[in-house]
Design a protein around this motif. Sequence first.
Motif, mmCIF file in Angstrom:
data_model
loop_
_atom_site.group_PDB
_atom_site.id
_atom_site.type_symbol
_atom_site.label_atom_id
_atom_site.label_comp_id
_atom_site.label_asym_id
_atom_site.label_seq_id
_atom_site.Cartn_x
_atom_site.Cartn_y
_atom_site.Cartn_z
ATOM 1 N N PHE A 272 66.654 60.550 91.030
ATOM 2 C CA PHE A 272 65.873 59.372 90.655
ATOM 3 C C PHE A 272 66.189 58.903 89.231
ATOM 4 N N THR A 273 67.472 58.849 88.924
ATOM 5 C CA THR A 273 67.867 58.349 87.612
ATOM 6 C C THR A 273 69.011 57.359 87.760
ATOM 7 N N SER A 274 68.904 56.241 87.052
ATOM 8 C CA SER A 274 69.954 55.223 87.032
ATOM 9 C C SER A 274 70.508 55.040 85.635
ATOM 10 N N SER A 275 70.234 55.990 84.756
ATOM 11 C CA SER A 275 70.659 55.892 83.364
ATOM 12 C C SER A 275 71.532 57.079 82.993
ATOM 13 N N LEU A 276 72.728 56.781 82.507
ATOM 14 C CA LEU A 276 73.610 57.858 82.048
ATOM 15 C C LEU A 276 73.020 58.570 80.840
ATOM 16 N N SER A 277 72.129 57.898 80.128
ATOM 17 C CA SER A 277 71.485 58.508 78.957
ATOM 18 C C SER A 277 70.704 59.753 79.339
ATOM 19 N N ASP A 278 70.134 59.769 80.552
ATOM 20 C CA ASP A 278 69.406 60.960 80.990
ATOM 21 C C ASP A 278 70.332 62.172 81.045
ATOM 22 N N CYS A 279 71.543 61.936 81.522
ATOM 23 C CA CYS A 279 72.530 63.015 81.612
ATOM 24 C C CYS A 279 72.988 63.436 80.217
ATOM 25 N N ILE A 280 73.212 62.466 79.353
ATOM 26 C CA ILE A 280 73.659 62.743 77.987
ATOM 27 C C ILE A 280 72.618 63.575 77.241
ATOM 28 N N LEU A 281 71.354 63.202 77.363
ATOM 29 C CA LEU A 281 70.289 63.936 76.669
ATOM 30 C C LEU A 281 70.187 65.366 77.178
ATOM 31 N N LEU A 282 70.303 65.543 78.497
ATOM 32 C CA LEU A 282 70.197 66.894 79.074
ATOM 33 C C LEU A 282 71.347 67.778 78.597
ATOM 34 N N ILE A 283 72.562 67.261 78.642
ATOM 35 C CA ILE A 283 73.719 68.043 78.208
ATOM 36 C C ILE A 283 73.607 68.395 76.732
ATOM 37 N N SER A 431 76.407 59.560 104.527
ATOM 38 C CA SER A 431 75.109 59.457 105.200
ATOM 39 C C SER A 431 73.942 59.778 104.274
ATOM 40 N N LEU A 432 74.195 60.474 103.165
ATOM 41 C CA LEU A 432 73.120 60.722 102.196
ATOM 42 C C LEU A 432 72.566 59.402 101.667
ATOM 43 N N ARG A 433 73.436 58.393 101.576
ATOM 44 C CA ARG A 433 73.009 57.082 101.066
ATOM 45 C C ARG A 433 72.333 56.259 102.150
ATOM 46 N N ARG A 434 72.554 56.628 103.391
ATOM 47 C CA ARG A 434 71.988 55.871 104.515
ATOM 48 C C ARG A 434 70.571 56.296 104.845
ATOM 49 N N PHE A 435 70.299 57.594 104.678
ATOM 50 C CA PHE A 435 69.003 58.125 105.059
ATOM 51 C C PHE A 435 68.225 58.557 103.818
ATOM 52 N N GLY A 436 67.414 57.657 103.294
ATOM 53 C CA GLY A 436 66.572 57.983 102.137
ATOM 54 C C GLY A 436 67.350 58.224 100.876
ATOM 55 N N GLY A 437 68.433 57.479 100.678
ATOM 56 C CA GLY A 437 69.260 57.658 99.497
ATOM 57 C C GLY A 437 68.521 57.355 98.206
ATOM 58 N N ILE A 438 68.950 57.969 97.134
ATOM 59 C CA ILE A 438 68.320 57.789 95.820
ATOM 60 C C ILE A 438 69.410 57.720 94.757
ATOM 61 N N PRO A 439 69.114 57.124 93.597
ATOM 62 C CA PRO A 439 70.073 57.161 92.483
ATOM 63 C C PRO A 439 70.066 58.543 91.828
ATOM 64 N N THR A 440 71.260 59.081 91.583
ATOM 65 C CA THR A 440 71.378 60.409 90.987
ATOM 66 C C THR A 440 72.458 60.407 89.907
ATOM 67 N N ALA A 441 72.402 61.422 89.073
ATOM 68 C CA ALA A 441 73.434 61.656 88.057
ATOM 69 C C ALA A 441 73.689 63.150 87.995
ATOM 70 N N GLY A 442 74.844 63.526 87.487
ATOM 71 C CA GLY A 442 75.131 64.953 87.405
ATOM 72 C C GLY A 442 76.312 65.240 86.523
ATOM 73 N N PHE A 443 76.541 66.538 86.299
ATOM 74 C CA PHE A 443 77.635 66.957 85.429
ATOM 75 C C PHE A 443 78.128 68.335 85.830
ATOM 76 N N GLY A 444 79.319 68.670 85.348
ATOM 77 C CA GLY A 444 79.887 70.006 85.517
ATOM 78 C C GLY A 444 80.440 70.496 84.198
ATOM 79 N N MET A 445 80.154 71.748 83.849
ATOM 80 C CA MET A 445 80.627 72.346 82.605
ATOM 81 C C MET A 445 81.457 73.579 82.917
ATOM 82 N N GLY A 446 82.649 73.661 82.336
ATOM 83 C CA GLY A 446 83.474 74.853 82.477
ATOM 84 C C GLY A 446 82.902 75.970 81.615
ATOM 85 N N PHE A 447 82.412 77.031 82.253
ATOM 86 C CA PHE A 447 81.722 78.099 81.533
ATOM 87 C C PHE A 447 82.667 78.829 80.587
ATOM 88 N N GLU A 448 83.875 79.128 81.053
ATOM 89 C CA GLU A 448 84.821 79.839 80.188
ATOM 90 C C GLU A 448 85.212 78.988 78.984
#
Length: 475
Positions: A272-283, A431-448
Amino acid sequence: MGTLGNLPGILVKILPKILPVRSAHTYVRIADLKTCKQGDNVTIKGWINNARKMKKTSFVDIVDGSSAAPLQVVLGKELSASADVTFGSSVVASGTLGSTPKGQIELRAEEYHLIGACPIDEGFPFAAKHTYSPDYLREHLHLRSRIPSFAATLRVRNAAQRAFVDFLHNRGFLHIHTPVLTASDCEGAGEVFRVRPDSDELLRGMQKEDVPQEEAFFDHRTYLSVSGQLHLEAMAHGIGNCFTFGPTFRAENNKSPIHLSEFYMLEAEQVFTSSLSDCILLIGDMVRNVTQELLDNCTEDIALCHGDSTGDLFPWLREYREFPVLTFREAVEILQKNTESLRVPIVPEEGLMKSHELFLTDFCRSPVFIVDWPHTLKPFYMRPKDTDPTLVDALDFLVPRIGELVGGSLRENDYERLKKKLPAGSEWYLSLRRFGGIPTAGFGMGFERYLQFLLNVHNIRDVIPFPRWPHSCNL
């Protein structure tokens, strides 16, 4: 429940054999000795790190992997005369805690026994008080945890993993296990390891009509995961914010000091986020909080990895409450204005090379976010910007000495747009967008890569217990 007297006679006879067996001698980890008092009787078990044998007394430094500092064990004349104090041997010692003239804890042994001898003249690759290069240590992966600096790295790795999980858990993210075996190439770059059973006989027995033999087990091609993101998104569409932390695999012939064939990724999805700022703040919050926690709680180990000269490792922790954010276009302009300082010229159509990333972190004197990337440089699942569809709402988080640490984006949630660029075989993702789709954001961090950054380790192979890279998977 009845008493023993009410049990059948045969059960009473065998009961002592099935009750839990307690050790006759409990032992204390060296790291936990700080909770003990002088005069306490304790038992420790570990490996000999160094020894000094005198006429009447021996001083034996013992490590057990729990602490950067060894414990000095003092052997009196009687014990010293017969004690094996060979470097690398495993021993058990019991006695009374005291202190050295410098106020350090020591154990005055009353009992001392050899557990496992270490015949150093029969091929043991290390010796006391010697320093070894990372390249040499990598020739002995199964033994390098005996080296204090690498043992410190493993302790920091453990603490960092726990800190990242705790941070996200405290923010309400649910930990999900995404699959290692998958039919999806999430990044679409073709850098996948194909999986099939080794037994051709098994495959022949499972083969269906019109299915190639090599695909008979799952009826289609299957790979080791390059990312848990797509599966994580599926779970996020039902349970909300979630993350995964596990091994990922890349089949690329790259032997650079920041690449592995098998590595660990921390990936998170925000719903439920449409703002990249949410991702930036979390990271930003995550990197700052985890780094500060590790500096506070792993001081000795981090200092050991840095050569005991840490200085002011991360001035940005106090100087920046929020990290700088540059658009891709702004980053390119900075690089173009500083061409004379670049080893390799910037070609915007090809993106940023590592040397460009490092220049930008030096220029900003801190980690920095790069946002608003050309869509031609990013994967299909990233959402176009509303103001300019040639760009995507994506981010790369760059850190000093390493370059890219985190990649993230708003996810494409428009059904028709995604349908046009969807890779074959990913209809379930659409199909995730077809059945009750929502705006999302995410990230991946290389642990090593994060550990390299934190510990100032040049080669990524030196922050993982058993590194895998091209031409190297021997044990």
